[in-house]
Design a protein around this motif. Sequence first.
Motif, PDB file in Angstrom:
ATOM      1  N   UNK A 261      12.452   0.983  -2.824  1.00 56.22           N
ATOM      2  CA  UNK A 261      12.414   0.120  -4.011  1.00 56.22           C
ATOM      3  C   UNK A 261      11.520  -1.095  -3.765  1.00 56.22           C
ATOM      4  N   UNK A 262      11.510  -1.591  -2.527  1.00 61.14           N
ATOM      5  CA  UNK A 262      10.641  -2.728  -2.235  1.00 61.14           C
ATOM      6  C   UNK A 262       9.176  -2.320  -2.336  1.00 61.14           C
ATOM      7  N   UNK A 263       8.839  -1.124  -1.883  1.00 61.90           N
ATOM      8  CA  UNK A 263       7.467  -0.646  -2.009  1.00 61.90           C
ATOM      9  C   UNK A 263       7.089  -0.488  -3.478  1.00 61.90           C
ATOM     10  N   UNK A 288       7.204  -0.681   5.711  1.00 58.95           N
ATOM     11  CA  UNK A 288       5.854  -0.598   6.253  1.00 58.95           C
ATOM     12  C   UNK A 288       4.859  -0.617   5.096  1.00 58.95           C
ATOM     13  N   UNK A 289       3.956  -1.581   5.121  1.00 57.07           N
ATOM     14  CA  UNK A 289       2.923  -1.701   4.096  1.00 57.07           C
ATOM     15  C   UNK A 289       1.583  -1.935   4.782  1.00 57.07           C
ATOM     16  N   UNK A 296      -5.109  -8.021   0.195  1.00 56.34           N
ATOM     17  CA  UNK A 296      -5.929  -7.804  -0.985  1.00 56.34           C
ATOM     18  C   UNK A 296      -5.232  -8.070  -2.301  1.00 56.34           C
ATOM     19  N   UNK A 297      -3.903  -7.958  -2.335  1.00 61.23           N
ATOM     20  CA  UNK A 297      -3.211  -8.152  -3.602  1.00 61.23           C
ATOM     21  C   UNK A 297      -2.831  -9.602  -3.848  1.00 61.23           C
ATOM     22  N   UNK A 298      -2.811 -10.429  -2.800  1.00 64.36           N
ATOM     23  CA  UNK A 298      -2.498 -11.837  -3.002  1.00 64.36           C
ATOM     24  C   UNK A 298      -1.088 -12.028  -3.523  1.00 64.36           C
TER      25      UNK A 298
END
Length: 364
Positions: A261-263, A288-289, A296-298
């Motif tokens: 859900x966090x991803x 894990x990201x 890149x997403x800020x």
Amino acid sequence: MPQTVRGVIARAKNQPVEVVDIVVPDPGPGEALVAVQACGVCHTDLHYREGGINDDFPFLLGHEAAGVVEAVGEGVTDVAPGDFVVLNWRAVCGQCRACKKGKPWYCFATHNASQKMTLTDGTELTPALGIGAFAEKTLVAAGQCTKVDPAAPAAAAGLLGCGVMAGFGAAVNTGGVTRGDSVAVIGCGGVGDAAVAGASIAGATTVIAIDVDPRKLELAKHFGATHTIDPRSEDVVERVRELTGGNGADVVIDAVARPETYEQAFYARDLAGTVVLVGVPTPDLKVELPLIDLFGRGGALKSSWYGDCLPERDFPMLIDLYRQGRFDLDTFVTEQVGLDQVEAAFDKMHGGGEDVVLRSVVVL
């Protein structure tokens, strides 16, 4: 004179709770004795019973409560006997580095009552979140008592003490939701629905509720959801983007706290959007990201402690919204039960019944 009252304890890990006699001392300096009128049955209490918090058994359970101050100890000036209060588990110290920075909602030295409540044989009890309100009376630090309008029913008002405040604050305080924002909420139990309501009240124009239970999705609409997503039949990230002009939501709130859900929350937000984690994960979970995606997403990845609330500011405000008909606390109260029905209320948390249970509330 100390008083003997009935209370619900967890004596050992994963054992059924018991209703027993407990001894509550007279309030000492900085303490308050509260006659409990109602207390919500929260997942945190179940975690205590299961040994998921610590092993300081026996626990006096219950923390999401409202009642009337019966007596106060020396030096207490903020509340007085007869005051109707909601109990909170973060009594702000006013002196730590967070408080001195003007951020008391992060207080690093919150405190509880100094004296211990006990069993009749003298065994000391550990009160859940420093409150222990599945009892006819409880002893707390006076700073844990927040005075609110007594016109609000205790069963509804007490829910501000934990889950409802956590969800509402995750949207309004931590997420900073404001007019015209798009918001997605993953997990639509009590905390998630409070986040939906908070986003709606704050002026969000797109509020997306996400849950695998269609009954919960329908209930989320009552609290202000404009759209719903069932992850069993739709791709959460793609659908959130479709509903937000292809961009993703300004704020995504994870009220489940699972890696998956966090991803979803991370990729469902807009570039430079905000993710708020308000669900409480277990210690074994990991995310894990790709680091390039984090860069890149800020934007911001935030955790919300107790909805980053300041009880003396937020509890009265939410009661005012309730009395104005703008925040439906009553719908969070699914059922009212007695002290001897706490174990049955825990069973209902696992779901499978006909009705969605947002909160069972013990009424004394």
